[in-house]
Design a protein around this motif. Structure first.
Motif, PDB file in Angstrom:
ATOM      1  N   MET A   1      46.344  28.234  23.821  1.00 31.37           N
ATOM      2  CA  MET A   1      45.264  28.845  24.566  1.00 31.37           C
ATOM      3  C   MET A   1      45.866  29.765  25.624  1.00 31.37           C
ATOM      4  N   ASN A   2      45.283  30.921  25.779  1.00 28.92           N
ATOM      5  CA  ASN A   2      45.749  31.928  26.739  1.00 28.92           C
ATOM      6  C   ASN A   2      44.579  32.266  27.650  1.00 28.92           C
ATOM      7  N   LYS A   3      44.482  31.589  28.802  1.00 39.05           N
ATOM      8  CA  LYS A   3      43.356  31.774  29.724  1.00 39.05           C
ATOM      9  C   LYS A   3      43.888  31.807  31.153  1.00 39.05           C
ATOM     10  N   VAL A   4      43.445  32.789  31.916  1.00 45.86           N
ATOM     11  CA  VAL A   4      43.874  32.958  33.300  1.00 45.86           C
ATOM     12  C   VAL A   4      42.645  33.103  34.177  1.00 45.86           C
ATOM     13  N   ILE A   5      42.653  32.408  35.326  1.00 42.27           N
ATOM     14  CA  ILE A   5      41.598  32.565  36.330  1.00 42.27           C
ATOM     15  C   ILE A   5      42.286  32.870  37.654  1.00 42.27           C
ATOM     16  N   LEU A   6      41.905  33.985  38.266  1.00 43.58           N
ATOM     17  CA  LEU A   6      42.526  34.437  39.512  1.00 43.58           C
ATOM     18  C   LEU A   6      41.464  34.776  40.541  1.00 43.58           C
ATOM     19  N   ILE A   7      41.793  34.543  41.802  1.00 42.86           N
ATOM     20  CA  ILE A   7      40.979  35.038  42.906  1.00 42.86           C
ATOM     21  C   ILE A   7      41.922  35.759  43.846  1.00 42.86           C
ATOM     22  N   GLY A   8      41.605  37.005  44.147  1.00 44.69           N
ATOM     23  CA  GLY A   8      42.451  37.787  45.028  1.00 44.69           C
ATOM     24  C   GLY A   8      41.738  39.036  45.504  1.00 44.69           C
ATOM     25  N   ARG A   9      42.477  39.854  46.237  1.00 47.09           N
ATOM     26  CA  ARG A   9      41.932  41.098  46.779  1.00 47.09           C
ATOM     27  C   ARG A   9      42.619  42.299  46.144  1.00 47.09           C
ATOM     28  N   LEU A  10      41.831  43.356  45.901  1.00 44.70           N
ATOM     29  CA  LEU A  10      42.388  44.577  45.345  1.00 44.70           C
ATOM     30  C   LEU A  10      43.325  45.220  46.361  1.00 44.70           C
ATOM     31  N   THR A  11      44.493  45.626  45.901  1.00 40.28           N
ATOM     32  CA  THR A  11      45.481  46.223  46.794  1.00 40.28           C
ATOM     33  C   THR A  11      45.230  47.701  47.046  1.00 40.28           C
ATOM     34  N   ARG A  12      44.498  48.345  46.143  1.00 38.63           N
ATOM     35  CA  ARG A  12      44.153  49.766  46.291  1.00 38.63           C
ATOM     36  C   ARG A  12      42.913  50.043  45.459  1.00 38.63           C
ATOM     37  N   GLU A  13      42.432  51.265  45.506  1.00 38.57           N
ATOM     38  CA  GLU A  13      41.259  51.650  44.727  1.00 38.57           C
ATOM     39  C   GLU A  13      41.568  51.502  43.231  1.00 38.57           C
ATOM     40  N   PRO A  14      40.592  51.068  42.436  1.00 39.41           N
ATOM     41  CA  PRO A  14      40.815  50.964  40.984  1.00 39.41           C
ATOM     42  C   PRO A  14      41.086  52.340  40.376  1.00 39.41           C
ATOM     43  N   ASP A  15      41.897  52.366  39.324  1.00 40.41           N
ATOM     44  CA  ASP A  15      42.234  53.595  38.607  1.00 40.41           C
ATOM     45  C   ASP A  15      41.452  53.589  37.297  1.00 40.41           C
ATOM     46  N   THR A  16      40.516  54.511  37.163  1.00 44.31           N
ATOM     47  CA  THR A  16      39.650  54.562  35.980  1.00 44.31           C
ATOM     48  C   THR A  16      39.967  55.794  35.149  1.00 44.31           C
ATOM     49  N   ARG A  17      40.116  55.564  33.846  1.00 48.47           N
ATOM     50  CA  ARG A  17      40.383  56.648  32.897  1.00 48.47           C
ATOM     51  C   ARG A  17      39.618  56.377  31.617  1.00 48.47           C
ATOM     52  N   TYR A  18      39.678  57.321  30.709  1.00 50.93           N
ATOM     53  CA  TYR A  18      39.060  57.151  29.398  1.00 50.93           C
ATOM     54  C   TYR A  18      40.126  57.231  28.328  1.00 50.93           C
ATOM     55  N   SER A  19      39.981  56.414  27.287  1.00 47.30           N
ATOM     56  CA  SER A  19      40.908  56.464  26.165  1.00 47.30           C
ATOM     57  C   SER A  19      40.682  57.762  25.391  1.00 47.30           C
ATOM     58  N   GLN A  20      41.687  58.173  24.630  1.00 48.57           N
ATOM     59  CA  GLN A  20      41.581  59.404  23.852  1.00 48.57           C
ATOM     60  C   GLN A  20      40.975  59.104  22.492  1.00 48.57           C
ATOM     61  N   GLY A  21      40.443  60.108  21.865  1.00 48.63           N
ATOM     62  CA  GLY A  21      39.898  59.967  20.524  1.00 48.63           C
ATOM     63  C   GLY A  21      38.401  60.175  20.491  1.00 48.63           C
ATOM     64  N   ASP A  22      37.845  60.064  19.297  1.00 50.24           N
ATOM     65  CA  ASP A  22      36.416  60.295  19.102  1.00 50.24           C
ATOM     66  C   ASP A  22      35.569  59.226  19.781  1.00 50.24           C
ATOM     67  N   ASP A  23      36.026  57.997  19.745  1.00 50.30           N
ATOM     68  CA  ASP A  23      35.265  56.876  20.309  1.00 50.30           C
ATOM     69  C   ASP A  23      35.936  56.428  21.613  1.00 50.30           C
TER      70      ASP A  23
END
Length: 144
Positions: A1-23
């Motif tokens: 089983m591979n399961k992780v539960i974490l509680i913490g604070r973001l160190t910086r603003e999230p980095d959002t991008r889009y994958s390449q391709g048609d979908d």
């Protein structure tokens, strides 16, 4: 089983991008500072854990998470590797986010910790935010 539960604070603003391709799909990456259970010589220590969210989870994180936001994350560990520009092999470990949520109220996050919310029922609230029950209420309760 591979399961992780974490509680913490973001160190910086999230980095959002889009994958390449048609979908194309939104991908949001952020790093959590997670406090360790044991302190080293009285100092608080933290681990900095990279998280990556895809699709709807990525949209949520990109829209609502900010630096310093305290969040709870459930996911799985994923390892990988790549060869950098210098030709060295670099190993990676990321948490692939399966679910995530805020771990504190907006009021607490904004630093208004000393101010109490007005009680819903009009009853007084103690320092911990619990309503204090007035004397003699036992007779009015429908159960004992």
């Amino acid at each position: 089983m591979n399961k992780v539960i974490l509680i913490g604070r973001l160190t910086r603003e999230p980095d959002t991008r889009y994958s390449q391709g048609d979908d194309s799909m939104m991908i949001t990456r952020y790093t959590l500072a997670v406090d360790r259970a044991r302190k080293k010589e009285g100092e608080a220590t933290a681990d900095f854990i990279r998280c990556v969210a895809f699709g709807r989870q990525a949209e949520f994180a990109g829209k609502y998470f900010r630096q310093g936001t305290k969040v709870a994350v459930c996911g799985r560990i994923q390892t990988g590797s790549y060869v950098n520009r210098e030709g060295n092999k670099v190993y990676t470990t990321d948490i692939v986010v399966e679910s995530q949520e805020f771990a504190e109220s907006k009021r607490m996050a904004d630093g208004n910790q000393g101010q109490q919310e007005p009680p819903v029922s009009g009853m007084p609230v103690d320092a911990d935010g619990f309503m204090t029950m007035p004397d003699g209420i036992d007779e009015e309760l429908p159960f004992n």
